[in-house]
Design a protein around this motif. Structure first.
Motif, short mmCIF file in Angstrom:
data_model
loop_
_atom_site.label_atom_id
_atom_site.label_comp_id
_atom_site.label_asym_id
_atom_site.label_seq_id
_atom_site.Cartn_x
_atom_site.Cartn_y
_atom_site.Cartn_z
N ASN A 167 29.79 39.44 43.78
CA ASN A 167 30.18 40.61 42.99
C ASN A 167 30.73 40.15 41.65
O ASN A 167 31.44 39.15 41.58
N GLU A 168 30.42 40.90 40.59
CA GLU A 168 30.90 40.50 39.27
C GLU A 168 32.40 40.69 39.14
O GLU A 168 32.95 41.75 39.44
N ALA A 169 33.08 39.64 38.70
CA ALA A 169 34.52 39.68 38.47
C ALA A 169 34.78 40.33 37.11
O ALA A 169 33.93 40.31 36.23
N TRP A 170 35.96 40.89 36.95
CA TRP A 170 36.36 41.46 35.67
C TRP A 170 37.77 41.00 35.33
O TRP A 170 38.50 40.55 36.20
N THR A 171 38.11 41.07 34.06
CA THR A 171 39.41 40.56 33.61
C THR A 171 40.21 41.65 32.92
O THR A 171 39.65 42.60 32.36
N GLU A 172 41.51 41.48 32.97
CA GLU A 172 42.45 42.29 32.21
C GLU A 172 43.30 41.31 31.41
O GLU A 172 43.97 40.46 32.01
N VAL A 173 43.25 41.39 30.10
CA VAL A 173 44.05 40.51 29.26
C VAL A 173 45.35 41.22 28.95
O VAL A 173 45.35 42.28 28.33
N LEU A 174 46.44 40.66 29.42
CA LEU A 174 47.77 41.23 29.25
C LEU A 174 48.58 40.34 28.31
O LEU A 174 48.17 39.20 28.03
N PRO A 175 49.72 40.79 27.81
CA PRO A 175 50.47 39.99 26.85
C PRO A 175 50.84 38.59 27.33
O PRO A 175 50.82 37.65 26.54
N GLU A 176 51.16 38.42 28.59
CA GLU A 176 51.62 37.11 29.06
C GLU A 176 50.72 36.45 30.10
O GLU A 176 51.02 35.37 30.59
N ARG A 177 49.62 37.12 30.45
CA ARG A 177 48.74 36.56 31.48
C ARG A 177 47.36 37.21 31.41
O ARG A 177 47.20 38.25 30.80
N ILE A 178 46.42 36.58 32.05
CA ILE A 178 45.09 37.15 32.22
C ILE A 178 44.89 37.33 33.72
O ILE A 178 45.09 36.39 34.50
N ARG A 179 44.53 38.54 34.12
CA ARG A 179 44.30 38.82 35.54
C ARG A 179 42.80 39.00 35.74
O ARG A 179 42.15 39.75 35.03
N ILE A 180 42.26 38.26 36.71
CA ILE A 180 40.85 38.34 37.06
C ILE A 180 40.78 39.00 38.43
O ILE A 180 41.49 38.61 39.35
N LYS A 181 39.90 39.99 38.56
CA LYS A 181 39.74 40.70 39.83
C LYS A 181 38.28 40.66 40.26
O LYS A 181 37.38 40.62 39.42
N VAL A 182 38.08 40.70 41.57
CA VAL A 182 36.73 40.78 42.11
C VAL A 182 36.76 41.57 43.41
O VAL A 182 37.67 41.40 44.23
N SER A 183 35.80 42.46 43.58
CA SER A 183 35.67 43.18 44.84
C SER A 183 35.13 42.22 45.89
O SER A 183 34.21 41.44 45.62
N LEU A 184 35.70 42.30 47.07
CA LEU A 184 35.27 41.41 48.15
C LEU A 184 34.19 42.07 48.98
O LEU A 184 34.23 43.29 49.21
N PRO A 185 33.23 41.28 49.44
CA PRO A 185 32.22 41.83 50.34
C PRO A 185 32.87 42.26 51.66
O PRO A 185 33.96 41.78 52.01
#
Length: 89
Positions: free
Chosen positions: A21-39
């Motif tokens: 599944n394609e992961a997506w990112t959220e760029v925040l002021p102090e961190r980058i969060r990467i998320k992915v839906s799990l099968p």
């Protein structure tokens, strides 16, 4: 590209490869969060591979929602403005 962005792009690509599944990112002021839906189902090898990828993050976790399970990983760093992007950016 800054080191945190480079790490985030690599981590997103690896999460995409492990889960299918394609992961997506959220760029925040102090961190980058990467998320992915799990099968729905991950083999034992798939679980080990997922944990190996997550271990390269500064923090990671797992959320279960009505839409399914999502694994997330955070990389310290980030940008001054919060925004969302796909792993291809």
């Amino acid at each position: 590209m800054c080191a945190s962005k480079t790490r985030a792009v690599a981590l997103a690509a690896r999460l995409t490869a492990v889960t299918g599944n394609e992961a997506w990112t959220e760029v925040l002021p102090e961190r980058i969060r990467i998320k992915v839906s799990l099968p729905t189902r991950l083999t034992e090898t798939g679980c080990r591979s997922l944990l190996a990828v997550l271990a390269d993050a500064d923090r990671y976790g797992h959320d279960v929602t009505v839409r399914g399970a999502v694994a997330w990983a955070e990389i310290d760093g980030g940008g001054a403005t919060a925004r969302k992007s796909s792993s291809n950016s």
